[in-house]
Design a protein around this motif. Structure first.
Motif, PDB file in Angstrom:
ATOM      1  N   PRO A 170      58.244  41.241  40.434  1.00 43.13           N
ATOM      2  CA  PRO A 170      58.775  41.335  39.399  1.00 43.13           C
ATOM      3  C   PRO A 170      58.514  40.044  38.320  1.00 43.13           C
ATOM      4  CG  PRO A 170      59.974  42.236  39.944  1.00 43.13           C
ATOM      5  CD  PRO A 170      59.641  41.715  40.675  1.00 43.13           C
ATOM      6  N   MET A 171      57.542  40.164  36.856  1.00 42.39           N
ATOM      7  CA  MET A 171      57.012  39.016  35.943  1.00 42.39           C
ATOM      8  C   MET A 171      57.545  39.268  34.870  1.00 42.39           C
ATOM      9  SD  MET A 171      53.295  39.282  36.904  1.00 42.39           S
ATOM     10  CE  MET A 171      52.700  39.376  39.010  1.00 42.39           C
ATOM     11  N   GLU A 172      57.367  37.611  33.920  1.00 46.36           N
ATOM     12  CA  GLU A 172      57.664  37.978  32.622  1.00 46.36           C
ATOM     13  C   GLU A 172      56.716  38.636  31.904  1.00 46.36           C
ATOM     14  OE1 GLU A 172      58.679  34.414  31.703  1.00 46.36           O
ATOM     15  OE2 GLU A 172      60.282  33.730  33.168  1.00 46.36           O
ATOM     16  N   ASP A 173      55.323  38.701  32.166  1.00 46.87           N
ATOM     17  CA  ASP A 173      54.448  39.149  30.923  1.00 46.87           C
ATOM     18  C   ASP A 173      53.611  39.005  31.646  1.00 46.87           C
ATOM     19  OD1 ASP A 173      53.506  36.620  30.860  1.00 46.87           O
ATOM     20  OD2 ASP A 173      54.989  35.875  29.155  1.00 46.87           O
ATOM     21  N   LYS A 174      52.383  40.430  30.947  1.00 42.35           N
ATOM     22  CA  LYS A 174      51.189  40.415  31.870  1.00 42.35           C
ATOM     23  C   LYS A 174      50.447  38.779  32.129  1.00 42.35           C
ATOM     24  CE  LYS A 174      47.716  43.031  33.077  1.00 42.35           C
ATOM     25  NZ  LYS A 174      46.917  44.549  31.873  1.00 42.35           N
ATOM     26  N   SER A 175      50.411  37.662  31.421  1.00 41.81           N
ATOM     27  CA  SER A 175      49.540  37.109  31.344  1.00 41.81           C
ATOM     28  C   SER A 175      50.103  36.284  32.356  1.00 41.81           C
ATOM     29  CB  SER A 175      50.796  35.785  30.096  1.00 41.81           C
ATOM     30  OG  SER A 175      51.791  35.578  30.211  1.00 41.81           O
ATOM     31  N   GLU A 176      51.428  36.186  33.529  1.00 37.30           N
ATOM     32  CA  GLU A 176      51.566  35.935  34.750  1.00 37.30           C
ATOM     33  C   GLU A 176      50.848  36.637  36.237  1.00 37.30           C
ATOM     34  OE1 GLU A 176      55.611  34.676  37.315  1.00 37.30           O
ATOM     35  OE2 GLU A 176      55.850  35.861  35.239  1.00 37.30           O
ATOM     36  N   PHE A 177      50.713  37.704  35.252  1.00 30.20           N
ATOM     37  CA  PHE A 177      49.378  38.568  35.934  1.00 30.20           C
ATOM     38  C   PHE A 177      47.794  38.029  36.312  1.00 30.20           C
ATOM     39  CE2 PHE A 177      46.666  41.870  37.168  1.00 30.20           C
ATOM     40  CZ  PHE A 177      46.796  42.312  38.269  1.00 30.20           C
ATOM     41  N   MET A 178      48.025  37.742  34.875  1.00 30.74           N
ATOM     42  CA  MET A 178      46.329  37.609  35.112  1.00 30.74           C
ATOM     43  C   MET A 178      46.203  35.478  35.445  1.00 30.74           C
ATOM     44  SD  MET A 178      45.261  39.655  33.495  1.00 30.74           S
ATOM     45  CE  MET A 178      43.332  39.164  33.286  1.00 30.74           C
ATOM     46  N   ASP A 179      46.920  35.147  35.306  1.00 32.21           N
ATOM     47  CA  ASP A 179      47.092  33.954  35.566  1.00 32.21           C
ATOM     48  C   ASP A 179      47.289  33.938  37.636  1.00 32.21           C
ATOM     49  OD1 ASP A 179      47.453  32.652  33.729  1.00 32.21           O
ATOM     50  OD2 ASP A 179      49.573  31.915  33.867  1.00 32.21           O
ATOM     51  N   ILE A 180      47.748  34.778  37.983  1.00 29.75           N
ATOM     52  CA  ILE A 180      47.824  34.779  39.622  1.00 29.75           C
ATOM     53  C   ILE A 180      45.862  35.521  39.886  1.00 29.75           C
ATOM     54  CG2 ILE A 180      48.484  36.430  42.024  1.00 29.75           C
ATOM     55  CD1 ILE A 180      51.646  36.004  40.028  1.00 29.75           C
ATOM     56  N   VAL A 181      45.746  36.129  38.779  1.00 30.70           N
ATOM     57  CA  VAL A 181      44.071  36.699  39.658  1.00 30.70           C
ATOM     58  C   VAL A 181      43.130  35.094  39.550  1.00 30.70           C
ATOM     59  CG1 VAL A 181      42.353  38.181  38.257  1.00 30.70           C
ATOM     60  CG2 VAL A 181      44.657  39.235  38.700  1.00 30.70           C
ATOM     61  N   ALA A 182      43.536  34.912  37.911  1.00 30.18           N
ATOM     62  CA  ALA A 182      42.405  33.738  37.772  1.00 30.18           C
ATOM     63  C   ALA A 182      42.608  32.898  39.130  1.00 30.18           C
ATOM     64  CB  ALA A 182      42.542  32.717  36.153  1.00 30.18           C
ATOM     65  N   GLU A 183      43.828  32.455  39.662  1.00 31.54           N
ATOM     66  CA  GLU A 183      44.136  31.536  40.859  1.00 31.54           C
ATOM     67  C   GLU A 183      43.551  31.693  41.959  1.00 31.54           C
ATOM     68  OE1 GLU A 183      48.749  31.244  41.064  1.00 31.54           O
ATOM     69  OE2 GLU A 183      48.506  30.482  39.530  1.00 31.54           O
ATOM     70  N   ASN A 184      43.277  32.717  42.097  1.00 30.77           N
ATOM     71  CA  ASN A 184      42.948  33.480  43.117  1.00 30.77           C
ATOM     72  C   ASN A 184      40.772  34.188  43.613  1.00 30.77           C
ATOM     73  OD1 ASN A 184      44.983  34.069  45.592  1.00 30.77           O
ATOM     74  ND2 ASN A 184      46.132  35.192  43.857  1.00 30.77           N
ATOM     75  N   ASN A 185      40.806  33.368  41.856  1.00 25.96           N
ATOM     76  CA  ASN A 185      39.327  33.515  41.433  1.00 25.96           C
ATOM     77  C   ASN A 185      38.626  34.727  42.134  1.00 25.96           C
ATOM     78  OD1 ASN A 185      36.986  32.431  41.408  1.00 25.96           O
ATOM     79  ND2 ASN A 185      35.912  32.424  42.927  1.00 25.96           N
ATOM     80  N   TRP A 186      39.659  35.803  40.958  1.00 19.22           N
ATOM     81  CA  TRP A 186      39.438  37.422  41.220  1.00 19.22           C
ATOM     82  C   TRP A 186      38.679  37.735  40.202  1.00 19.22           C
ATOM     83  CZ3 TRP A 186      44.935  39.363  43.833  1.00 19.22           C
ATOM     84  CH2 TRP A 186      45.235  38.650  44.707  1.00 19.22           C
TER      85      TRP A 186
END
Length: 223
Positions: A170-186
């Motif tokens: 569970p995440m608060e919003d889509k931006s949290e997911f996009m942050d994880i994508v960016a952190e992993n360099n995906w």
């Protein structure tokens, strides 16, 4: 002067290191320090696996030190160790427990959660951790997601966005997911995410560009 948590952690870590030299490791008089150190780690999100493991060793070799609150310390040690996956800290810690500690209800719950993570049953994992307050520990969710990202990286090159979001919980919003994508360099591509190595993506692109249509057509015609 108030000491910042990081400086305090370094000082406590150094004290723990020297306390555990030689036979001093099993000095029962240091138990209170190790427990205070453990609670400091829990509160501020730090980790010293060797010192935490030593609490369990003291309980193992000096059973007279065990009190009613000892099982609470065991739960904290196990949860902090679980947060280190894919490292084997949890296995080492659990091996120090007495049968009574293993049979404790919350210990069993932590064991169940560990199994769900280790067997990659991530959607079920997110459901189960809602049931116990201990899994609200500082950094626990982030640590679980780091491990899940590690598994995803080993398993997939491309993964559907919706499925990846289910795995990450569970995440608060889509931006949290996009942050994880960016952190992993995906690379986020529409409804999918490229989680492989960049070199693989480049090689795949080169192969596609070097295949002329006159070569591909006869191949596609073969049945």
């Amino acid at each position: 002067m108030v000491m910042d948590p990081e400086t305090q952690f370094e000082q406590m870590k150094e004290e723990a290191f020297y306390s555990m030299e030689g036979l001093g490791r099993l000095n029962p008089e240091k138990l209170d320090f190790y427990v205070d150190y453990l609670k400091f780690q829990v509160e501020h999100g730090f980790y010293d696996g060797d010192a935490n493991l030593n609490i369990l060793k003291l309980y193992q070799f000096s059973p007279d030190l065990i009190t009613r609150s000892s099982i609470d310390n065991v739960h904290l040690v196990l949860t902090k160790a679980l947060m280190q996956l894919p490292n084997s800290d949890y296995v080492y810690c659990r091996a120090q427990l007495s049968q009574d500690m293993i049979d404790d209800n919350l210990t069993k719950k932590i064991d169940d959660v560990a199994t769900l993570l280790e067997t990659c049953q991530f959607p079920e994992f997110w459901n189960v951790i809602q049931e116990e307050k201990i899994f609200e520990m500082t950094g626990f969710v982030e640590a679980a997601r780091r491990f899940i990202c590690h598994v995803v990286r080993l398993t997939y090159k491309n993964i559907e966005e919706e499925f990846l979001m289910q795995l990450l919980g569970p995440m608060e919003d889509k931006s949290e997911f996009m942050d994880i994508v960016a952190e992993n360099n995906w690379d986020h591509n529409g409804d999918s995410v490229f989680v492989g190595h960049k070199e693989e993506m480049v090689e795949q692109k080169e192969i596609i560009e070097k295949m002329p249509i006159e070569v591909v057509t006869p191949i596609l015609a073969i049945r």
